[in-house]
Design a protein around this motif. Structure first.
Motif, PDB file in Angstrom:
ATOM      1  N   LEU A  30       0.831  -1.206   0.000  1.00 34.31           N
ATOM      2  CA  LEU A  30       0.000   0.000   0.000  1.00 34.31           C
ATOM      3  C   LEU A  30       0.867   1.257   0.000  1.00 34.31           C
ATOM      4  N   ALA A  31       1.980   1.217   0.728  1.00 33.94           N
ATOM      5  CA  ALA A  31       2.867   2.376   0.769  1.00 33.94           C
ATOM      6  C   ALA A  31       3.467   2.660  -0.610  1.00 33.94           C
ATOM      7  N   TRP A  32       3.905   1.601  -1.308  1.00 38.79           N
ATOM      8  CA  TRP A  32       4.412   1.771  -2.665  1.00 38.79           C
ATOM      9  C   TRP A  32       3.318   2.308  -3.579  1.00 38.79           C
ATOM     10  N   ARG A  33       2.120   1.743  -3.461  1.00 36.25           N
ATOM     11  CA  ARG A  33       0.999   2.195  -4.298  1.00 36.25           C
ATOM     12  C   ARG A  33       0.711   3.676  -4.078  1.00 36.25           C
ATOM     13  N   ASP A  34       0.652   4.082  -2.816  1.00 35.86           N
ATOM     14  CA  ASP A  34       0.323   5.476  -2.499  1.00 35.86           C
ATOM     15  C   ASP A  34       1.419   6.426  -2.957  1.00 35.86           C
ATOM     16  N   ARG A  35       2.686   6.008  -2.852  1.00 36.68           N
ATOM     17  CA  ARG A  35       3.794   6.848  -3.310  1.00 36.68           C
ATOM     18  C   ARG A  35       3.712   7.067  -4.817  1.00 36.68           C
ATOM     19  N   ALA A  36       3.434   5.986  -5.544  1.00 36.54           N
ATOM     20  CA  ALA A  36       3.312   6.098  -6.996  1.00 36.54           C
ATOM     21  C   ALA A  36       2.093   6.926  -7.386  1.00 36.54           C
ATOM     22  N   ARG A  37       0.996   6.778  -6.655  1.00 39.52           N
ATOM     23  CA  ARG A  37      -0.214   7.539  -6.959  1.00 39.52           C
ATOM     24  C   ARG A  37       0.031   9.034  -6.785  1.00 39.52           C
ATOM     25  N   GLU A  94      -0.440   2.586 -11.166  1.00 42.59           N
ATOM     26  CA  GLU A  94      -0.648   4.002 -10.868  1.00 42.59           C
ATOM     27  C   GLU A  94      -0.001   4.904 -11.907  1.00 42.59           C
ATOM     28  N   LEU A  95       1.178   4.527 -12.396  1.00 45.08           N
ATOM     29  CA  LEU A  95       1.830   5.345 -13.411  1.00 45.08           C
ATOM     30  C   LEU A  95       1.059   5.326 -14.717  1.00 45.08           C
ATOM     31  N   GLU A  96       0.538   4.158 -15.090  1.00 44.99           N
ATOM     32  CA  GLU A  96      -0.200   4.082 -16.352  1.00 44.99           C
ATOM     33  C   GLU A  96      -1.576   4.712 -16.244  1.00 44.99           C
ATOM     34  N   ALA A  98      -1.894   7.534 -15.127  1.00 42.49           N
ATOM     35  CA  ALA A  98      -1.561   8.879 -15.606  1.00 42.49           C
ATOM     36  C   ALA A  98      -1.266   8.851 -17.097  1.00 42.49           C
ATOM     37  N   ASP A  99      -0.368   7.948 -17.518  1.00 44.39           N
ATOM     38  CA  ASP A  99      -0.066   7.830 -18.949  1.00 44.39           C
ATOM     39  C   ASP A  99       0.768   6.584 -19.191  1.00 44.39           C
ATOM     40  N   SER A 100       0.444   5.867 -20.258  1.00 41.18           N
ATOM     41  CA  SER A 100       1.171   4.641 -20.586  1.00 41.18           C
ATOM     42  C   SER A 100       2.648   4.914 -20.837  1.00 41.18           C
ATOM     43  N   GLY A 101       2.973   6.111 -21.311  1.00 42.45           N
ATOM     44  CA  GLY A 101       4.360   6.434 -21.594  1.00 42.45           C
ATOM     45  C   GLY A 101       5.238   6.381 -20.365  1.00 42.45           C
ATOM     46  N   TRP A 102       4.699   6.766 -19.211  1.00 46.57           N
ATOM     47  CA  TRP A 102       5.502   6.751 -17.999  1.00 46.57           C
ATOM     48  C   TRP A 102       5.649   5.352 -17.428  1.00 46.57           C
ATOM     49  N   ARG A 103       4.630   4.527 -17.535  1.00 44.35           N
ATOM     50  CA  ARG A 103       4.838   3.123 -17.159  1.00 44.35           C
ATOM     51  C   ARG A 103       5.813   2.462 -18.107  1.00 44.35           C
ATOM     52  N   THR A 104       5.750   2.828 -19.388  1.00 45.83           N
ATOM     53  CA  THR A 104       6.688   2.294 -20.367  1.00 45.83           C
ATOM     54  C   THR A 104       8.117   2.672 -20.004  1.00 45.83           C
ATOM     55  N   PHE A 105       8.322   3.915 -19.595  1.00 42.87           N
ATOM     56  CA  PHE A 105       9.668   4.323 -19.189  1.00 42.87           C
ATOM     57  C   PHE A 105      10.194   3.449 -18.060  1.00 42.87           C
ATOM     58  N   VAL A 106       9.373   3.243 -17.024  1.00 41.05           N
ATOM     59  CA  VAL A 106       9.796   2.427 -15.888  1.00 41.05           C
ATOM     60  C   VAL A 106      10.064   0.995 -16.338  1.00 41.05           C
ATOM     61  N   SER A 107       9.261   0.491 -17.282  1.00 38.66           N
ATOM     62  CA  SER A 107       9.466  -0.865 -17.803  1.00 38.66           C
ATOM     63  C   SER A 107      10.771  -0.972 -18.582  1.00 38.66           C
ATOM     64  N   VAL A 108      11.014  -0.011 -19.470  1.00 36.04           N
ATOM     65  CA  VAL A 108      12.228  -0.057 -20.282  1.00 36.04           C
ATOM     66  C   VAL A 108      13.459   0.058 -19.392  1.00 36.04           C
ATOM     67  N   GLN A 109      13.434   1.017 -18.479  1.00 33.45           N
ATOM     68  CA  GLN A 109      14.581   1.220 -17.601  1.00 33.45           C
ATOM     69  C   GLN A 109      14.807   0.027 -16.675  1.00 33.45           C
ATOM     70  N   GLY A 110      13.751  -0.378 -15.970  1.00 31.79           N
ATOM     71  CA  GLY A 110      13.910  -1.379 -14.922  1.00 31.79           C
ATOM     72  C   GLY A 110      13.746  -2.811 -15.374  1.00 31.79           C
ATOM     73  N   SER A 111      12.636  -3.094 -16.067  1.00 32.20           N
ATOM     74  CA  SER A 111      12.340  -4.485 -16.425  1.00 32.20           C
ATOM     75  C   SER A 111      13.145  -4.980 -17.617  1.00 32.20           C
ATOM     76  N   LEU A 112      13.588  -4.079 -18.467  1.00 30.12           N
ATOM     77  CA  LEU A 112      14.350  -4.490 -19.641  1.00 30.12           C
ATOM     78  C   LEU A 112      15.848  -4.223 -19.463  1.00 30.12           C
ATOM     79  N   ALA A 113      16.247  -2.950 -19.487  1.00 36.32           N
ATOM     80  CA  ALA A 113      17.680  -2.650 -19.465  1.00 36.32           C
ATOM     81  C   ALA A 113      18.339  -3.075 -18.159  1.00 36.32           C
ATOM     82  N   MET A 114      17.770  -2.662 -17.020  1.00 30.28           N
ATOM     83  CA  MET A 114      18.385  -3.006 -15.736  1.00 30.28           C
ATOM     84  C   MET A 114      18.287  -4.506 -15.453  1.00 30.28           C
ATOM     85  N   SER A 115      17.161  -5.113 -15.798  1.00 36.91           N
ATOM     86  CA  SER A 115      17.031  -6.554 -15.578  1.00 36.91           C
ATOM     87  C   SER A 115      18.051  -7.339 -16.390  1.00 36.91           C
ATOM     88  N   ALA A 116      18.309  -6.902 -17.621  1.00 37.40           N
ATOM     89  CA  ALA A 116      19.300  -7.597 -18.452  1.00 37.40           C
ATOM     90  C   ALA A 116      20.672  -7.553 -17.791  1.00 37.40           C
TER      91      ALA A 116
END
Length: 403
Positions: A30-37, A94-96, A98-116
């Motif tokens: 819930l704390a993570w959710r509220d921070r992102a919201r 919560e980010l999406e 607001a806009d899919s572009g910002w969730r996409t940024f977090v995905s590209v940075q964290g789930s793709l580039a950083m995860s690799a």
């Protein structure tokens, strides 16, 4: 606060009262959710319509996202938060919203580039890149898709060949998120080394974007993801040191392992866009009067709203189930495909229904619905189209590959 924002604020408790998700979440989640919201509502929502209009990505918010712990938050060590899968999913939602572009940024940075880098990199590579990326001081991109490849990465034409103590990369990629802003690119290429053990095998390479021969050109003319950046990338004799290769990734299982991380975030994120559309439609149905009463007093409108809420609830509960499986290490690619297929497909249907309830005003940027619908067309396409995920599920059901 605009009338539209006021409507959404007023209807959110109504949605929450019907769908009590909080009871299924931990205090940390819930704390993570509220921070992102808060970040989404205070830093993205007030400017996103103009940014979409201007085709502008607010790079200045990247460091803020890093300070809040969102970048690579599901990873451990190297400045990453080590959060659970459900917490990460809630941030994506919560980010999406607001806009899919910002969730996409977090995905590209964290789930793709950083995860690799985290999954497959050497200790030196991790130490060099991950702390700065987690802090938002450095940006990464993930270069897999090619102009002719699309859903068939095995047809990759980008190559890496050995010349003495160096690798030389040549080729082209397309639809690479953040590439023109990135400091480092995770590039997937087929090894061209006759007689070598890796000849014809896909390997990953870390390419600092300042390297001569690397060129990233933002794709213009987009009618979707306009507040985000996607690029054409070319590699013209890009020379890299021998230690630029990711030692732990060999074959397509490497990039696919990262893609599944990003697809998991989409399962949650698309439901954020869907919720935003539902909030807009519900607020309007209460505030707009036609023939002497609110349009929400009509059975047809209530039926649409009810169906929209049901699909949001189902989608979020599916995402939560997948998150708990992921936390146990039991999540399969087929299960991720079920989630990605369902969430994006239903989010688009909800966006279209919401647009209809909003009537003519629904096509304006007074409401976020058309922007969400346009963005979701991109989300539907990347990280596997509907058809690709249907085939993944079909293979799991029948044991037969139809690819």
């Amino acid at each position: 606060m605009t009338a539209t924002e006021s409507d959404a604020t007023a209807v959110a408790p109504r949605i929450d009262a019907v769908f009590d998700l909080d009871a299924l979440l931990t205090e940390d989640e819930l704390a993570w959710r509220d921070r992102a919201r808060r970040f989404a509502q205070e830093r993205i929502a007030p400017v996103i319509e103009q940014d979409f209009e201007d085709k502008h990505f607010r790079r200045e918010l990247v460091r803020e996202a890093g300070e809040l712990g969102f970048l690579g938050m599901h990873l451990s060590g190297y400045g990453c938060a080590g959060a659970g899968a459900v917490a990460y999913g809630l941030v994506c939602l919560e980010l999406e919203a607001a806009d899919s572009g910002w969730r996409t940024f977090v995905s590209v940075q964290g789930s793709l580039a950083m995860s690799a880098i985290h999954k497959y990199g050497s200790e030196a590579q991790k130490e060099r890149w991950l702390p700065g990326m987690a802090a938002g001081e450095l940006i990464g991109c993930f270069a897999l898709t090619e102009p002719q490849g699309g859903s068939d990465p095995a047809a990759m034409t980008t190559t890496a060949r050995r010349e003495g103590d160096e690798w030389v990369v040549d080729g082209a990629k397309r639809w690479i998120g953040l590439a023109s802003l990135a400091d480092v690119a995770v590039v997937w290429a087929k090894v061209d080394d006759e007689g070598g053990d890796d000849h014809g095998v896909v390997r990953g390479f870390l390419v600092p974007t300042a390297t001569p021969g690397f060129t990233a050109t933002p794709i213009d003319g987009k009618l979707s993801m306009r507040a985000s950046v996607q690029c054409d990338v070319t590699f013209d004799g890009v020379r890299l040191a021998a230690d630029a290769m990711l030692p732990g990734a060999r074959g397509l299982s490497g990039p696919f392992g990262c893609l599944n991380e990003a697809r998991y975030g989409i399962v949650w994120g698309a439901m954020g866009a869907a919720r935003s559309c539902l909030e807009s439609a519900l607020g309007r149905s209460i505030s707009r009067e036609v023939f002497g009463r609110p349009i929400g007093a009509n059975q047809l409108i209530q039926a649409k709203l009810a169906d929209m809420l049901v699909e949001v609830e189902k989608g979020v509960l599916l995402a939560l189930h997948l998150g708990r499986l992921k936390e146990r290490g039991a999540l399969t690619p087929a299960q991720i495909s079920v989630g990605k297929l369902n969430s994006v497909r239903e989010a688009l249907r909800i966006a279209h229904e919401a647009r209809a309830i909003l009537a003519g005003d629904g096509i304006t940027n007074e409401f976020p619905v058309m922007r969400h619908a346009a963005n979701l067309e991109s989300v539907r396409t990347y990280e596997g189209t509907d058809e690709v995920h249907q085939l993944v599920i079909g293979r799991a059901l029948t044991g037969l590959s139809a690819f």
